[in-house]
Design a protein around this motif. Structure first.
Motif, PDB file in Angstrom:
ATOM      1  N   ALA A 254       0.862  -1.189   0.000  1.00 23.84           N
ATOM      2  CA  ALA A 254       0.000   0.000   0.000  1.00 23.84           C
ATOM      3  C   ALA A 254       0.897   1.238   0.000  1.00 23.84           C
ATOM      4  CB  ALA A 254      -0.918   0.004   1.213  1.00 23.84           C
ATOM      5  N   PRO A 255       0.399   2.354  -0.528  1.00 21.03           N
ATOM      6  CA  PRO A 255       1.220   3.569  -0.586  1.00 21.03           C
ATOM      7  C   PRO A 255       1.433   4.217   0.779  1.00 21.03           C
ATOM      8  CG  PRO A 255      -0.988   4.010  -1.401  1.00 21.03           C
ATOM      9  CD  PRO A 255      -0.894   2.533  -1.213  1.00 21.03           C
ATOM     10  N   ARG A 256       0.636   3.835   1.778  1.00 23.89           N
ATOM     11  CA  ARG A 256       0.768   4.386   3.121  1.00 23.89           C
ATOM     12  C   ARG A 256       0.968   3.242   4.097  1.00 23.89           C
ATOM     13  NH1 ARG A 256      -2.619   7.111   7.415  1.00 23.89           N
ATOM     14  NH2 ARG A 256      -4.205   5.543   6.938  1.00 23.89           N
ATOM     15  N   ALA A 257       1.960   3.385   5.017  1.00 22.75           N
ATOM     16  CA  ALA A 257       2.305   2.287   5.922  1.00 22.75           C
ATOM     17  C   ALA A 257       1.100   1.806   6.717  1.00 22.75           C
ATOM     18  CB  ALA A 257       3.423   2.727   6.865  1.00 22.75           C
ATOM     19  N   ALA A 258       0.266   2.714   7.177  1.00 24.77           N
ATOM     20  CA  ALA A 258      -0.879   2.317   7.993  1.00 24.77           C
ATOM     21  C   ALA A 258      -1.895   1.484   7.220  1.00 24.77           C
ATOM     22  CB  ALA A 258      -1.557   3.562   8.568  1.00 24.77           C
ATOM     23  N   ASP A 259      -1.864   1.546   5.887  1.00 29.58           N
ATOM     24  CA  ASP A 259      -2.794   0.780   5.060  1.00 29.58           C
ATOM     25  C   ASP A 259      -2.187  -0.525   4.556  1.00 29.58           C
ATOM     26  OD1 ASP A 259      -4.765   2.782   5.269  1.00 29.58           O
ATOM     27  OD2 ASP A 259      -3.838   3.925   3.632  1.00 29.58           O
ATOM     28  N   ASP A 260      -0.926  -0.760   4.874  1.00 24.24           N
ATOM     29  CA  ASP A 260      -0.227  -1.952   4.383  1.00 24.24           C
ATOM     30  C   ASP A 260      -0.679  -3.171   5.202  1.00 24.24           C
ATOM     31  OD1 ASP A 260       1.673  -4.009   3.890  1.00 24.24           O
ATOM     32  OD2 ASP A 260       3.131  -2.507   3.229  1.00 24.24           O
ATOM     33  N   PRO A 261      -1.253  -4.198   4.567  1.00 22.07           N
ATOM     34  CA  PRO A 261      -1.726  -5.371   5.307  1.00 22.07           C
ATOM     35  C   PRO A 261      -0.640  -6.058   6.127  1.00 22.07           C
ATOM     36  CG  PRO A 261      -2.591  -5.385   3.070  1.00 22.07           C
ATOM     37  CD  PRO A 261      -1.567  -4.294   3.123  1.00 22.07           C
ATOM     38  N   LEU A 262       0.593  -6.064   5.612  1.00 24.82           N
ATOM     39  CA  LEU A 262       1.667  -6.714   6.356  1.00 24.82           C
ATOM     40  C   LEU A 262       2.000  -5.951   7.635  1.00 24.82           C
ATOM     41  CD1 LEU A 262       4.056  -7.752   3.446  1.00 24.82           C
ATOM     42  CD2 LEU A 262       2.428  -9.168   4.696  1.00 24.82           C
ATOM     43  N   VAL A 263       2.013  -4.637   7.544  1.00 23.40           N
ATOM     44  CA  VAL A 263       2.254  -3.818   8.728  1.00 23.40           C
ATOM     45  C   VAL A 263       1.090  -3.962   9.704  1.00 23.40           C
ATOM     46  CG1 VAL A 263       2.565  -1.465   9.579  1.00 23.40           C
ATOM     47  CG2 VAL A 263       3.712  -2.198   7.477  1.00 23.40           C
ATOM     48  N   GLN A 264      -0.114  -3.974   9.193  1.00 18.14           N
ATOM     49  CA  GLN A 264      -1.285  -4.152  10.043  1.00 18.14           C
ATOM     50  C   GLN A 264      -1.217  -5.488  10.792  1.00 18.14           C
ATOM     51  OE1 GLN A 264      -4.395  -3.792   7.158  1.00 18.14           O
ATOM     52  NE2 GLN A 264      -4.456  -1.535   7.233  1.00 18.14           N
ATOM     53  N   GLU A 265      -0.745  -6.525  10.084  1.00 15.38           N
ATOM     54  CA  GLU A 265      -0.624  -7.836  10.718  1.00 15.38           C
ATOM     55  C   GLU A 265       0.364  -7.800  11.874  1.00 15.38           C
ATOM     56  OE1 GLU A 265       0.237 -12.492   9.485  1.00 15.38           O
ATOM     57  OE2 GLU A 265       0.823 -10.892   8.121  1.00 15.38           O
ATOM     58  N   VAL A 266       1.504  -7.151  11.674  1.00 10.09           N
ATOM     59  CA  VAL A 266       2.502  -7.061  12.740  1.00 10.09           C
ATOM     60  C   VAL A 266       1.937  -6.327  13.948  1.00 10.09           C
ATOM     61  CG1 VAL A 266       4.736  -6.093  13.405  1.00 10.09           C
ATOM     62  CG2 VAL A 266       4.482  -7.197  11.179  1.00 10.09           C
ATOM     63  N   VAL A 267       1.277  -5.203  13.709  1.00  8.60           N
ATOM     64  CA  VAL A 267       0.711  -4.437  14.827  1.00  8.60           C
ATOM     65  C   VAL A 267      -0.356  -5.257  15.550  1.00  8.60           C
ATOM     66  CG1 VAL A 267      -0.603  -2.373  15.449  1.00  8.60           C
ATOM     67  CG2 VAL A 267       1.258  -2.214  13.790  1.00  8.60           C
ATOM     68  N   GLY A 268      -1.160  -6.004  14.811  1.00  4.10           N
ATOM     69  CA  GLY A 268      -2.142  -6.880  15.442  1.00  4.10           C
ATOM     70  C   GLY A 268      -1.486  -7.941  16.314  1.00  4.10           C
ATOM     71  N   GLU A 269      -0.382  -8.499  15.825  1.00 10.59           N
ATOM     72  CA  GLU A 269       0.344  -9.505  16.604  1.00 10.59           C
ATOM     73  C   GLU A 269       0.926  -8.901  17.878  1.00 10.59           C
ATOM     74  OE1 GLU A 269       3.140 -10.858  13.739  1.00 10.59           O
ATOM     75  OE2 GLU A 269       1.838 -12.448  12.955  1.00 10.59           O
ATOM     76  N   LEU A 270       1.452  -7.690  17.766  1.00 11.13           N
ATOM     77  CA  LEU A 270       1.997  -7.016  18.950  1.00 11.13           C
ATOM     78  C   LEU A 270       0.906  -6.815  19.994  1.00 11.13           C
ATOM     79  CD1 LEU A 270       4.290  -4.271  17.334  1.00 11.13           C
ATOM     80  CD2 LEU A 270       4.944  -6.532  18.183  1.00 11.13           C
ATOM     81  N   SER A 271      -0.268  -6.400  19.536  1.00 13.49           N
ATOM     82  CA  SER A 271      -1.383  -6.192  20.450  1.00 13.49           C
ATOM     83  C   SER A 271      -1.790  -7.494  21.128  1.00 13.49           C
ATOM     84  CB  SER A 271      -2.567  -5.593  19.692  1.00 13.49           C
ATOM     85  OG  SER A 271      -3.655  -5.375  20.559  1.00 13.49           O
ATOM     86  N   ALA A 272      -1.784  -8.594  20.371  1.00 10.45           N
ATOM     87  CA  ALA A 272      -2.163  -9.886  20.948  1.00 10.45           C
ATOM     88  C   ALA A 272      -1.130 -10.369  21.962  1.00 10.45           C
ATOM     89  CB  ALA A 272      -2.339 -10.917  19.835  1.00 10.45           C
ATOM     90  N   LEU A 273       0.143 -10.139  21.697  1.00  7.85           N
ATOM     91  CA  LEU A 273       1.193 -10.516  22.653  1.00  7.85           C
ATOM     92  C   LEU A 273       1.033  -9.730  23.952  1.00  7.85           C
ATOM     93  CD1 LEU A 273       4.243 -10.740  20.222  1.00  7.85           C
ATOM     94  CD2 LEU A 273       3.277 -12.648  21.549  1.00  7.85           C
ATOM     95  N   ALA A 325       6.489 -13.397  25.820  1.00  7.70           N
ATOM     96  CA  ALA A 325       5.555 -12.565  25.051  1.00  7.70           C
ATOM     97  C   ALA A 325       6.114 -11.162  24.863  1.00  7.70           C
ATOM     98  CB  ALA A 325       4.202 -12.510  25.748  1.00  7.70           C
ATOM     99  N   VAL A 326       6.634 -10.567  25.929  1.00  9.76           N
ATOM    100  CA  VAL A 326       7.118  -9.187  25.841  1.00  9.76           C
ATOM    101  C   VAL A 326       8.441  -9.110  25.089  1.00  9.76           C
ATOM    102  CG1 VAL A 326       7.828  -7.169  27.183  1.00  9.76           C
ATOM    103  CG2 VAL A 326       5.856  -8.529  27.921  1.00  9.76           C
ATOM    104  N   LEU A 327       9.321 -10.070  25.309  1.00  8.22           N
ATOM    105  CA  LEU A 327      10.577 -10.070  24.550  1.00  8.22           C
ATOM    106  C   LEU A 327      10.313 -10.238  23.055  1.00  8.22           C
ATOM    107  CD1 LEU A 327      12.934 -12.214  26.824  1.00  8.22           C
ATOM    108  CD2 LEU A 327      13.164  -9.779  26.301  1.00  8.22           C
ATOM    109  N   ASP A 328       9.378 -11.096  22.717  1.00 10.15           N
ATOM    110  CA  ASP A 328       9.014 -11.298  21.313  1.00 10.15           C
ATOM    111  C   ASP A 328       8.451 -10.010  20.723  1.00 10.15           C
ATOM    112  OD1 ASP A 328       8.421 -12.424  18.861  1.00 10.15           O
ATOM    113  OD2 ASP A 328       6.743 -13.631  19.585  1.00 10.15           O
ATOM    114  N   ALA A 329       7.549  -9.369  21.441  1.00  9.35           N
ATOM    115  CA  ALA A 329       6.935  -8.134  20.948  1.00  9.35           C
ATOM    116  C   ALA A 329       7.976  -7.036  20.776  1.00  9.35           C
ATOM    117  CB  ALA A 329       5.846  -7.681  21.908  1.00  9.35           C
ATOM    118  N   ALA A 330       8.899  -6.911  21.742  1.00 10.88           N
ATOM    119  CA  ALA A 330       9.911  -5.859  21.674  1.00 10.88           C
ATOM    120  C   ALA A 330      10.852  -6.050  20.497  1.00 10.88           C
ATOM    121  CB  ALA A 330      10.704  -5.823  22.978  1.00 10.88           C
ATOM    122  N   SER A 331      11.011  -7.288  20.043  1.00  9.17           N
ATOM    123  CA  SER A 331      11.834  -7.565  18.860  1.00  9.17           C
ATOM    124  C   SER A 331      11.043  -7.357  17.569  1.00  9.17           C
ATOM    125  CB  SER A 331      12.369  -9.003  18.926  1.00  9.17           C
ATOM    126  OG  SER A 331      13.163  -9.305  17.814  1.00  9.17           O
TER     127      SER A 331
END
Length: 390
Positions: A254-273, A325-331
């Protein structure tokens, strides 16, 4: 209802705004400690009749996690302070208990001076009886929080027996040295404290662990609450970083990072951790909350033992969930962006460094083995952990 009052939230937010700079330049948070004292944070768990909020253990751990979300150093450096209050509240009523609660009510902050450098045969900190009264001498390291404290409990030997000595940090013969050199939690004041022929009042000397308590589980859960706060901060910083980005990659989705599905996936994973760590903290805190009544001075031995076992078991399980969980998220945080995420002014690396430092206090490998042995053989979980004496 949030465990964090609006007044505390305002101070926490102010603390968070400069946390990265304090970490980068190793600026000790004296002003921030004073601000927390002034807003009543240091009296959070003190009974209302002493001017405190009377917060429960569960409320304390959630509040510490929120403070760590702003700056994990501040949450850790108060570990001994809140442990001191908790131990005092479990004491039988009497002059000693009342005096200690009054000291905290008057604004005193409590620090730690427990560990002598070296193994079991190293020189010990000693309390000697002289014609002029007891005198304390020795050298302690890893004195977390003592640089900011008004009082410190010192583990010493008196005639070969362990005792706890309560000493004002401004007393003649007490030297606090800012020599903590770890790569994380850099401004917790975890340096050396030296005691040279320090005058001690006889009434401020007490035995050590006269009755079994869940104190070791309590102090470990303070560290875990601090880690949970780091996990929340990782999510906060990931969202702030991504939403502010104006550049992306030629091969991005996507032309904007916030709209990029891959970036969205990472942020979702961080939230779940972070959610996983939150849940483990809440469950362990609820067990410690329930155990408090079983640890009162008039409880039976069976009730005490059951409460301590439950506390140690749940805190150990929480450790084995929260740390990875936190070490994984911080990386994984760095997967939301490119080289700009490495800017030292952002200080995103501090989350992993701080989490790794906290995780090293009580190695999870040993705790996992101890938990497995407990489940398989019924062996006791060892709450007290040290690199010296067993």
């Amino acid at each position: 209802m949030s465990a964090v009052s609006p007044a505390l939230r305002e101070v926490f937010d102010a603390i968070g705004r400069d946390a990265a700079r304090r970490d980068r330049d190793r600026i000790l948070p004296f002003a921030e400690v004073d601000a927390l004292r002034d807003v009543g944070f240091t009296r959070l768990t003190l009974p209302r009749e002493y001017g405190g909020r009377g917060a429960s253990r569960s409320e304390l751990f959630e509040t510490l996690a929120e403070l760590a979300r702003s700056d994990s150093n501040l949450a850790q450096l108060f570990r001994s302070h809140f442990s001191f209050i908790d131990r005092t509240l479990l004491m039988p009523d009497g002059a000693t208990k009342a005096e200690r609660l009054r000291l905290v009510a008057d604004g005193a902050i409590h620090g730690n001076a427990t560990f002598d450098r070296g193994g079991p045969d190293a020189e010990k900190t000693t309390l000697s009886d002289t014609a002029a009264g007891p005198r304390l001498s020795g050298r302690k390291f890893y004195s977390t929080g003592t640089l900011f404290a008004d009082l410190v409990s010192v583990l010493a030997e008196r005639d070969g027996q362990p005792v706890s000595v309560l000493v004002p940090t401004t007393r003649s013969g007490v030297e606090r040295v800012d020599d903590w050199n770890g790569f994380g939690q850099r401004v917790t004041g975890s340096g050396t404290t030296v005691f040279t022929d320090v005058v001690v009042e006889p009434e401020r000397v007490s035995g050590v662990r006269e009755a079994p308590t869940d104190g070791p589980a309590f102090v470990q859960l303070v560290l875990l609450a601090t880690l949970v706060g780091i996990g929340r901060a990782v999510v906060d910083d990931a969202v702030a970083y991504v939403t502010a980005r104006t550049r992306t990659y030629s091969h991005a989705s996507a032309p904007r990072a916030a709209d990029d599905p891959l970036v969205q996936e990472v942020v979702g994973e961080l939230s779940a951790l972070s959610y996983r760590a939150d849940a483990a903290l809440a469950l362990a805190a609820s067990v410690l909350e329930a155990s408090a009544s079983s640890l009162s001075s008039d409880s039976g031995e069976a009730d005490r033992d059951a409460a301590i076992c439950a506390s140690e078991t749940h805190v150990t399980k929480a450790q084995l969930v929260i740390v990875p969980a936190v070490l994984d998220a911080a990386s994984r945080l760095f997967e939301v962006g490119g080289a700009s995420a490495l800017d030292r002014d952002r200080g995103l690396d501090r989350h992993w460094r701080n989490a790794r430092t906290l995780a090293s206090h009580n190695p999870a490998r040993y705790k996992a083995r101890a938990l497995g042995a407990h489940l398989l053989t019924g062996s006791d979980l060892v709450g007290w952990w040290t690199s010296g004496d067993a």
